[in-house]
Design a protein around this motif. Structure first.
Motif, PDB file in Angstrom:
ATOM      1  N   THR A  66       2.722   6.810   9.622  1.00 45.38           N
ATOM      2  CA  THR A  66       3.875   5.994   9.207  1.00 45.38           C
ATOM      3  C   THR A  66       4.666   5.547  10.438  1.00 45.38           C
ATOM      4  O   THR A  66       5.076   4.380  10.546  1.00 45.38           O
ATOM      5  N   ALA A  67       4.855   6.461  11.378  1.00 41.81           N
ATOM      6  CA  ALA A  67       5.596   6.126  12.600  1.00 41.81           C
ATOM      7  C   ALA A  67       4.853   5.051  13.399  1.00 41.81           C
ATOM      8  O   ALA A  67       5.472   4.150  13.976  1.00 41.81           O
ATOM      9  N   GLU A  68       3.534   5.135  13.415  1.00 41.01           N
ATOM     10  CA  GLU A  68       2.730   4.151  14.162  1.00 41.01           C
ATOM     11  C   GLU A  68       2.825   2.771  13.506  1.00 41.01           C
ATOM     12  O   GLU A  68       2.930   1.752  14.198  1.00 41.01           O
ATOM     13  N   VAL A  69       2.820   2.747  12.172  1.00 39.46           N
ATOM     14  CA  VAL A  69       2.982   1.476  11.449  1.00 39.46           C
ATOM     15  C   VAL A  69       4.312   0.839  11.863  1.00 39.46           C
ATOM     16  O   VAL A  69       4.376  -0.342  12.212  1.00 39.46           O
ATOM     17  N   PRO A  95       5.923   5.577   1.087  1.00 43.24           N
ATOM     18  CA  PRO A  95       5.659   6.950   1.527  1.00 43.24           C
ATOM     19  C   PRO A  95       4.606   7.638   0.674  1.00 43.24           C
ATOM     20  O   PRO A  95       4.570   7.466  -0.544  1.00 43.24           O
ATOM     21  N   SER A  96       3.748   8.389   1.316  1.00 42.49           N
ATOM     22  CA  SER A  96       2.710   9.131   0.617  1.00 42.49           C
ATOM     23  C   SER A  96       2.383  10.398   1.398  1.00 42.49           C
ATOM     24  O   SER A  96       2.350  10.374   2.626  1.00 42.49           O
ATOM     25  N   ASP A 115       0.845  -1.203   0.000  1.00 42.50           N
ATOM     26  CA  ASP A 115       0.000   0.000   0.000  1.00 42.50           C
ATOM     27  C   ASP A 115       0.871   1.239   0.000  1.00 42.50           C
ATOM     28  O   ASP A 115       2.024   1.189   0.394  1.00 42.50           O
ATOM     29  N   ARG A 116       0.276   2.365  -0.376  1.00 46.03           N
ATOM     30  CA  ARG A 116       0.850   3.634   0.047  1.00 46.03           C
ATOM     31  C   ARG A 116       0.581   3.720   1.544  1.00 46.03           C
ATOM     32  O   ARG A 116      -0.401   3.144   2.034  1.00 46.03           O
ATOM     33  N   THR A 117       1.441   4.416   2.299  1.00 48.32           N
ATOM     34  CA  THR A 117       1.150   4.572   3.728  1.00 48.32           C
ATOM     35  C   THR A 117       0.058   5.620   3.845  1.00 48.32           C
ATOM     36  O   THR A 117       0.312   6.804   4.021  1.00 48.32           O
ATOM     37  N   LYS A 159      10.141   1.729   1.708  1.00 46.28           N
ATOM     38  CA  LYS A 159      10.717   2.394   0.531  1.00 46.28           C
ATOM     39  C   LYS A 159      10.074   1.851  -0.748  1.00 46.28           C
ATOM     40  O   LYS A 159       9.991   0.643  -0.931  1.00 46.28           O
ATOM     41  N   ASP A 160       9.631   2.754  -1.580  1.00 43.27           N
ATOM     42  CA  ASP A 160       8.916   2.365  -2.800  1.00 43.27           C
ATOM     43  C   ASP A 160       9.825   1.593  -3.758  1.00 43.27           C
ATOM     44  O   ASP A 160      10.928   2.031  -4.059  1.00 43.27           O
TER      45      ASP A 160
END
Ligand code: F6P
Length: 462
Positions: free
Chosen positions: A322-325, A310-311, A273-275, A349-350
């Motif tokens: 993102t930090a929580e993921v 990253p999105s 996924d995108r974050t 990283k994509d």
């Protein structure tokens, strides 16, 4: 009069275009081409069709390209001032309209429609007007214009006023909010959005559910659809492209690396996924943790491969998410990991080739969004999968309408239920998995991007 018209017969308008530029260390401009449904859709109409894609400059590199007059044939990038673009894209499109349509506000504290919102809304109007004016300038008499997405809801109405001769379509790649949520917007803004959209001859949605929600909003807050027609076009996966691309050398290399990381003989639960707040990555991790708690037999025998790219990192709430993921993934690894087994392989990283590698070797695909316009990952994995893949799918994804029958479906908020679904998916017999995967792939490719685009054009012209 006709001499003031442009030459383009088919025009697409979207915030993000098919190409982006970066300024190299030596000051040169490097172009990068993007993919996706619209790119292959437009290529289907051929190069002699006088097609033009109008998009916004998004980066300093893009703006520099516009200033230097560098560009690709068939693409016009608009040099909208960076602060206006930021207000319209980050402030309104991604922080308000996206939140409304995905219903992701934490309503005790947000939204707050204050003076700052009004200032950003004025930028959103300016940004939409820049698109409408560029399209009015470039379009030939009677040309077809297809406007994309929630960034550009005001364009159809503005363009209609400038060029009544055009055939104007709009396509939403997101869900549409039901009236009781949509009415959260200030009345005048809600009215502007609906009237802007209703300036189109035809509005396209990914599923009947989103089309019905729009119609209900139009009926309750704008006196109905007027002369605007509504169509549903469920964008499918691009099977030819995916099958070919997923067997190229770089994908093979990444498969070998992934296999090593996962470890011999282990099952895989894959998500890509995108974050993105609506993708529900954190609850996916919690469900996986629950699976390891309640089904100890899977410990050491399964790996959750989670790619979260990253999105929209300009927005604090996306950075925090993102930090929580990352935090929850690390917590699971600390709780269950052993010297030879990392339960969650998280990558932020994509890397498209690595995504395809993960698709190919997935035993289970986890697609559990809170709410999603379609979700192409749900469609792409069964197409690419080597041995067949069980799909755990949220009932709130647009893809549910087409894939529910052969997926294991979940309520995205129900962690226990999702853990049970993961267990069921991991336990599915290989033959059944392969059969379901085949049917999922057939449903997922029913409307390839090129046909998806041509159908809309035909409907708009007809
Ligand atoms: O789902 C809506 C959408 O605009 C898609 O068309 C696109 O893939 C996605 O959001 C990406 O958004 P952004 O351009 O903000 O990265």
């Amino acid at each position: 009069m006709a001499s003031t018209y442009g030459a383009a017969q088919v025009l697409v308008a979207s915030n993000r275009g098919p190409v982006s530029y970066a300024v190299g260390e030596d000051g040169s401009l490097n172009a990068k081409r993007g993919g996706g449904g619209l790119v292959s859709g437009l290529s289907a109409i051929g190069s002699d069709a006088d097609a033009l894609w109008v998009c916004s400059a998004l980066s300093d590199g893009d703006r520099e390209a516009v200033r230097r007059g560098v560009g690709e044939d068939g693409v016009r990038m608009l040099d909208i001032p960076a602060d206006v673009h930021a207000d319209a894209y980050n402030g309104i499109a991604n922080s308000v309209l996206w939140f409304v349509h995905h219903m992701i506000y934490q309503t005790p504290l947000e939204p707050v429609f204050d003076a700052e919102f009004r200032r950003q809304w004025a930028s959103y109007e300016t940004y939409n007007r820049a698109f409408a004016e560029a399209l009015a300038e470039e379009a030939a008499q009677g040309a077809a214009v297809v406007v994309q997405d929630y960034h550009l809801t005001l364009v159809p109405g503005m363009l209609r006023a400038l060029r009544p001769d055009l055939r104007i379509g709009h396509f939403s790649h997101t869900p549409w909010a039901p009236p009781e949520y949509f009415r959260m917007l200030p009345d005048d803004v809600a009215g502007q959005v609906l009237r802007g959209m209703l300036g189109a001859d035809r509005l396209g949605f990914l599923t009947q559910r989103w089309a019905d929600a729009f119609t209900a909003c139009a009926e309750q807050f704008a006196g109905g659809l007027g002369g605007t027609r509504i169509g549903v076009h469920g964008l499918g996966a691009d099977a030819d492209f995916l099958r070919k691309r997923s067997h190229e050398q770089d994908v093979e290399e990444r498969m070998a690396a992934l296999r090593e990381e996962i470890g011999e003989g282990r099952r895989t639960i894959v998500r890509v996924d995108r974050t993105e707040l609506s993708k529900n990555i954190v609850r996916g991790l919690l469900a996986y943790r629950r699976l390891l708690q309640t089904h100890a037999e899977w410990r050491e025998r399964v790996v959750h491969v989670a790619f979260a790219y990253p999105s929209r990192q300009d927005l604090a709430v996306y950075r925090e998410y993102t930090a929580e993921v990352r935090r929850v993934a690390e917590e699971i690894n600390a709780e269950f990991g052993t010297p030879g087994w990392t339960p969650v392989v998280l990558n932020l990283k994509d890397d498209f080739a690595r995504s395809l590698a993960a698709y190919r070797l997935a035993d289970v695909a986890l697609v559990n969004p809170i709410r999603d316009g379609m979700n192409l990952v749900a469609k792409e994995v069964p197409v690419v999968s080597d041995a067949g893949c069980a799909l755990v799918l949220s009932r709130e994804a647009g893809a549910f309408e087409e894939l529910a029958e052969d997926a294991i479906t979940v309520n995205p908020y129900d962690i226990t239920g999702t853990a049970t679904a993961l267990h069921e998916a991991l336990s599915m017999r290989p033959e059944e998995r392969a059969e379901r995967s085949k049917r999922l792939a057939a449903a997922a490719t029913a409307l390839p991007p090129a046909q998806w685009f041509l159908d809309q054009l035909d409907a708009l012209r007809g």
